[in-house]
Design a protein around this motif. Structure first.
Motif, short mmCIF file in Angstrom:
data_model
loop_
_atom_site.label_atom_id
_atom_site.label_comp_id
_atom_site.label_asym_id
_atom_site.label_seq_id
_atom_site.Cartn_x
_atom_site.Cartn_y
_atom_site.Cartn_z
N THR A 265 0.84 -1.20 0.00
CA THR A 265 0.00 0.00 0.00
C THR A 265 0.88 1.26 0.00
O THR A 265 0.67 2.17 -0.81
N ASP A 281 -6.59 0.13 -3.89
CA ASP A 281 -6.16 -0.86 -2.91
C ASP A 281 -7.29 -1.88 -2.76
O ASP A 281 -8.41 -1.52 -2.37
N ASP A 283 -7.79 -4.18 -0.61
CA ASP A 283 -8.30 -4.25 0.77
C ASP A 283 -9.29 -3.11 1.05
O ASP A 283 -10.33 -3.32 1.68
N THR A 327 -2.55 -5.28 -3.76
CA THR A 327 -3.40 -6.40 -3.36
C THR A 327 -3.17 -6.69 -1.89
O THR A 327 -2.27 -6.12 -1.27
MG LIG Z 1 -2.05 -3.02 1.92
#
Ligand SMILES: [Mg+2]
Ligand SMILES: Nc1ncnc2c1ncn2[C@@H]1O[C@H](COP(=O)(O)OP(=O)(O)OP(=O)(O)O)[C@@H](O)[C@H]1O
Ligand SMILES: O=C(O)C1=C[C@@H](O)[C@@H](O)[C@H](O)C1
Length: 396
Positions: A265, A281, A283, A327
């Protein structure tokens, strides 16, 4: 300079405006049209010429005043120029584009039994090239023809497979017109689709270590020749490779994989900023979709539910182009995610020493030793990635 246009039924997938911007300083518009609108569109004098795509390459023949010998012999026109006196002349630049593609992919069709999927304008061009290059037999599979998908088993001995249908094309990513397992003699696969960069058919062939290519090199090579007609000037062949490289680097997603807490990230945001790209992102998409934090999803719904939603979010992101995508660390746990990531992605493995990995808010990292997790996943990270970046230097 006059403007030019691409005429087709649906054009959301097309890279032609981007490619033509590399070959000359002229406007190039997408002109979606229904069949009954074609004649009026071709008469619009503000356009100096057009490219023609699915499903009109055969239809426009009767709307041209003159047709080049090649286009007439093939029965398909993909380029039209309006001359000074207003007459429309039709050409076929896909012919040279397809030859370029076969050479670039080092696929030799001489003496081969070739199966061509689809019977539209692009198929006619492909058939002509295959015959001119010495294919021993050419079989056309179409939905309603003598050879069709019901009796395709007659031709399971085909050696080269060329897909000219839109099956698998954006936004229908992930579909394939045939099951390659059936073709035991297959020696090469060509898919004219260029969006996604690698269709399921191409990925299936690559998984079998067969020579395989998508259609981008053909698209660029035919565009170069069309652009020469549009501008009435010669463009050097080297420009084709330059344009392919530029289109790839502008459209492929940069996709970051690696252990939880490795910095996907953090680095993903930085890469996106520097490249002026949108950052996504997976998530964050999951959290937004579920309205819950990741530890909450694991606790309330379990890991397999989380993985299901993760794959759905990954699919939504990876059909797009030009993104930087971070990811979650477990993305490689599901084989199904491989094709989704690879279709449009350059995959970068972010590596960071295990003792530096953040485990807060990461349920799986807290439930097992990190060295065990790494052992389980490292071969997948390596196989799935195109290259890696070491992220051991302190950045903050
Ligand atoms: Mg991350
Ligand atoms: N090179 C670095 N220097 C200092 N801190 C770092 C570095 N790389 C990552 N971090 C920190 O480690 C933590 C984890 O990084 P990040 O959230 O980017 O990991 P991730 O790979 O996205 O993890 P996940 O798989 O859980 O999504 C963050 O607090 C981040 O700031
Ligand atoms: O998708 C596209 O943009 C195109 C595809 C091919 O049909 C080409 O022949 C056409 O010139 C452009």
């Amino acid at each position: 300079m006059k403007k030019f246009g691409l005429i087709g039924e649906k054009l959301g997938h097309s890279y032609s405006p981007l490619i033509h911007s590399k070959f000359g300083d002229y406007e190039y518009e997408l002109c979606e049209a229904k069949e009954e609108e074609l004649e009026a569109l071709l008469k619009k004098e503000e356009y100096g010429g057009f490219n023609i795509t699915i499903p009109y390459k055969k239809t426009v023949l009767k709307l041209c005043d003159e047709i080049s010998d090649t286009a007439r012999a093939i029965g398909s026109v993909n380029t039209i120029i309006r001359s000074e006196d207003g007459k429309l002349k039709g050409y076929n630049t896909d012919y040279d584009g397809f030859i370029y593609l076969l050479k670039a992919a080092k696929i030799d069709v001489k003496g081969m039994k070739c199966m061509v999927l689809g019977s539209g304008g692009a198929s006619l061009t492909v058939q002509t090239v295959l015959a001119d290059m010495g294919a021993s037999e050419i079989v056309i599979i179409s939905r309603k023809g003598e050879n069709n998908y019901e009796n395709i088993n007659r031709h399971f001995d085909s050696e080269i497979i060329v897909n000219t249908t839109p099956v698998g094309m954006y936004p229908g990513n992930g579909r394939t017109p045939v099951n390659l397992d059936d073709f035991k003699n297959c020696r090469g696969v060509v898919d004219l689709i260029y969006n996604p960069n690698k269709t399921k058919l191409v990925l299936d062939a690559m998984a079998k270590s067969l020579p395989a290519t998508g259609g981008l090199a053909m698209l660029v090579a035919q565009a170069k020749e069309s652009s020469e007609f549009f501008q009435n000037k010669k463009i050097e062949d080297e420009e084709i490779e330059n344009a392919i490289d530029e289109v790839r680097s502008e459209t492929l997603n940069a996709i970051l994989i690696g252990m939880p807490g490795a910095g996907k990230t953090l680095l993903g945001k930085e890469i996106a900023d520097r490249m002026g790209r949108e950052f996504v992102d997976i998530d964050d998409m999951i959290v937004e979709h579920e309205g819950m934090s990741i530890p909450e999803i694991f606790e309330k719904k379990g890991e397999s539910y989380f993985r299901k939603v993760e794959t759905e979010m990954l699919e939504q992101a990876c059909v797009k182009t030009g993104l930087v995508i971070a990811t979650g660390g477990g993305i490689v746990k599901k084989k199904l995610n491989y094709n989704i990531i690879k279709q449009n992605g350059v995959v970068i493995w972010i590596k960071r020493d295990l003792d530096k990995l953040e485990t807060d808010g990461r349920p799986l990292s807290q439930s097992m030793p990190l060295d065990q997790m790494y052992e389980e996943r490292k071969d997948a990270y390596s196989y799935w990635s195109d290259f890696f970046i070491n992220n051991n230097e302190e950045r903050e």
